[in-house]
Design an enzyme around this catalytic site. Structure first.
Site, PDB file in Angstrom:
ATOM      1  N   CYS A 133       0.665  -1.216   0.120  1.00 54.61           N
ATOM      2  CA  CYS A 133       0.084   0.041   0.215  1.00 54.61           C
ATOM      3  C   CYS A 133       0.941   1.262  -0.054  1.00 54.61           C
ATOM      4  CB  CYS A 133      -0.768  -0.203   1.215  1.00 54.61           C
ATOM      5  SG  CYS A 133      -1.909   1.581   1.374  1.00 54.61           S
ATOM      6  N   CYS A 136      -0.258   4.185   2.098  1.00 53.90           N
ATOM      7  CA  CYS A 136      -0.200   3.962   3.660  1.00 53.90           C
ATOM      8  C   CYS A 136       1.135   4.174   4.087  1.00 53.90           C
ATOM      9  CB  CYS A 136      -0.500   2.355   3.892  1.00 53.90           C
ATOM     10  SG  CYS A 136      -2.181   1.912   3.336  1.00 53.90           S
ATOM     11  N   ASP A 137       2.094   3.503   3.277  1.00 53.72           N
ATOM     12  CA  ASP A 137       3.631   3.382   3.670  1.00 53.72           C
ATOM     13  C   ASP A 137       4.566   4.488   2.991  1.00 53.72           C
ATOM     14  OD1 ASP A 137       2.712   1.699   5.357  1.00 53.72           O
ATOM     15  OD2 ASP A 137       2.974   0.117   4.147  1.00 53.72           O
TER      16      ASP A 137
END
Ligand code: NDP
Length: 321
Positions: A133, A136-137
């Site tokens: 992701c 997300c990261d």
């Protein structure tokens, strides 16, 4: 007992909830405790959802869908479904913390999960440089060199997004042509930070506590090489989430829940399915939403037919006595 339980909180689940709630069925929607909102929560700009010419952020779209579902009377519970019992007239759905719920009908809109490469060290280094992701990261990879695996829209979207943070992004793809749409391809090709590594598959990930590099194998001549990177984003598609219904619902050869023609009807009466969990091909937010509509209408008709049958049976009983 409830009329209808919807499992899943992506565009299919919430759209089914909007329709079911407007039909007065007071649906209960079980959203996951950690992944509520589905895949769009991990997406940035959604440019192809009709009605938003300027685009809309994925999480914002999901918040709006939830608001719309709740406005008409949907109850949303953030909990994981751990088991389902679907065969009888009363369907029961067990959750992690909120107990067991019963309903006359159930809609599965459980979506799909990130596909894994299935190589050694992928799990071990998950969260230590290996991610599924970018939104997300991505932030953790400021000024780093990273690789994205895959040749579809997801890989192009992730790679393009990651150039906001990373100094360089390699796209490692097992073929020499992309599956991604033209517009996504063009965006990636013209991005100076992105370099394509064609005809290559990842066969190993180096690093003790963090990703330090990838071992690649050339899919044409079999030669092996090393690619020094500090991050690996896997964007190779998704698999339908069907673990809850194994042994209860029929599946297709592609692993999705089997439905009758263009309807949402599974092999069990009162059990319906919608969205990515029935769709191996299109998998768009819009097609999932439309599929949720179909499921809600099918469930509504099913419940109405049950009520009609019960009313007729009661009438027969009265006239016989
Ligand atoms: P796709 O199935 O479209 O693409 C998967 C890619 O990963 C393919 O290039 C495939 O290679 C490759 N791949 C699959 N398995 C492996 C493996 N084991 N090792 C290495 N490579 C592998 O999935 P996406 O997630 O990209 O897209 C799914 C759907 O979602 C599509 O319909 C897409 O259009 C849509 N989507 C739309 C977006 C948008 O419009 N903004 C954004 C993201 C997705 P090969 O080509 O060789 O099969």
């Amino acid at each position: 007992m409830r009329e209808i339980i919807i499992i899943g909180s992506g565009p299919a689940g919430f759209t089914a909830a909007i329709y079911a709630a407007r039909a007065g069925l007071k649906p209960l929607l079980l959203a996951s405790s950690v992944e509520a909102g589905g895949e769009l929560m991990n997406t940035t700009e959604v440019e192809n959802f009709p009605g938003f010419p300027e685009g809309i952020q994925g999480p914002e779209l999901m918040i709006k869908l939830q608001e719309q579902a709740e406005k008409f009377g949907t109850e949303v519970i953030l909990d994981d479904v751990t088991a389902v019992h679907l065969s009888g007239d009363v369907k029961s759905v067990e959750t992690g913390y909120s107990g067991t719920f019963e309903a006359r009908s159930v809609i599965f809109a459980t979506g799909s999960a990130y596909r894994k490469l299935g190589i050694h060290d992928e799990e071990r280094l998950s969260g230590r440089g290996v991610s599924w992701c970018a939104t997300c990261d991505g932030f953790f990879f400021k000024t780093k060199t990273i690789a994205v695996v895959g040749g579809g829209d997801s890989a192009m979207e992730e790679a393009t997004f990651l150039t906001r943070f990373a100094e360089k992004v390699y796209v490692v793809h097992r073929k020499d042509t992309l599956r991604a749409s033209k517009i996504m391809q063009e965006r990636a090709f013209t991005n100076e930070k992105i370099e394509f590594v064609w005809n290559s598959e990842v066969v190993g990930i180096a690093g003790e506590n963090a990703v330090e590099g990838l071992s690649l194998r050339n899919t044409v001549d079999g030669s092996e090489s090393e690619l020094p990177v500090q991050g690996l984003f896997v964007a190779i598609g998704n698999d339908p989430r069907v673990h809850l219904v194994h042994g209860q619902l029929e599946l297709t050869a592609e692993g999705t829940i089997a439905v009758d023609g263009r309807s949402s009807k599974t092999n069990l009466p009162g059990v319906f399915a919608a969205g990515d969990v029935i769709d191996p091909h299109y998998r768009q937010a819009v097609t999932a939403a439309a599929s949720g509509t179909v499921a809600a209408l099918d469930a509504e008709q099913f419940l109405a037919a049950l009520d009609q049958a019960a009313a007729e049976a009661a009438e027969t009983l009265v006239s016989a006595s």
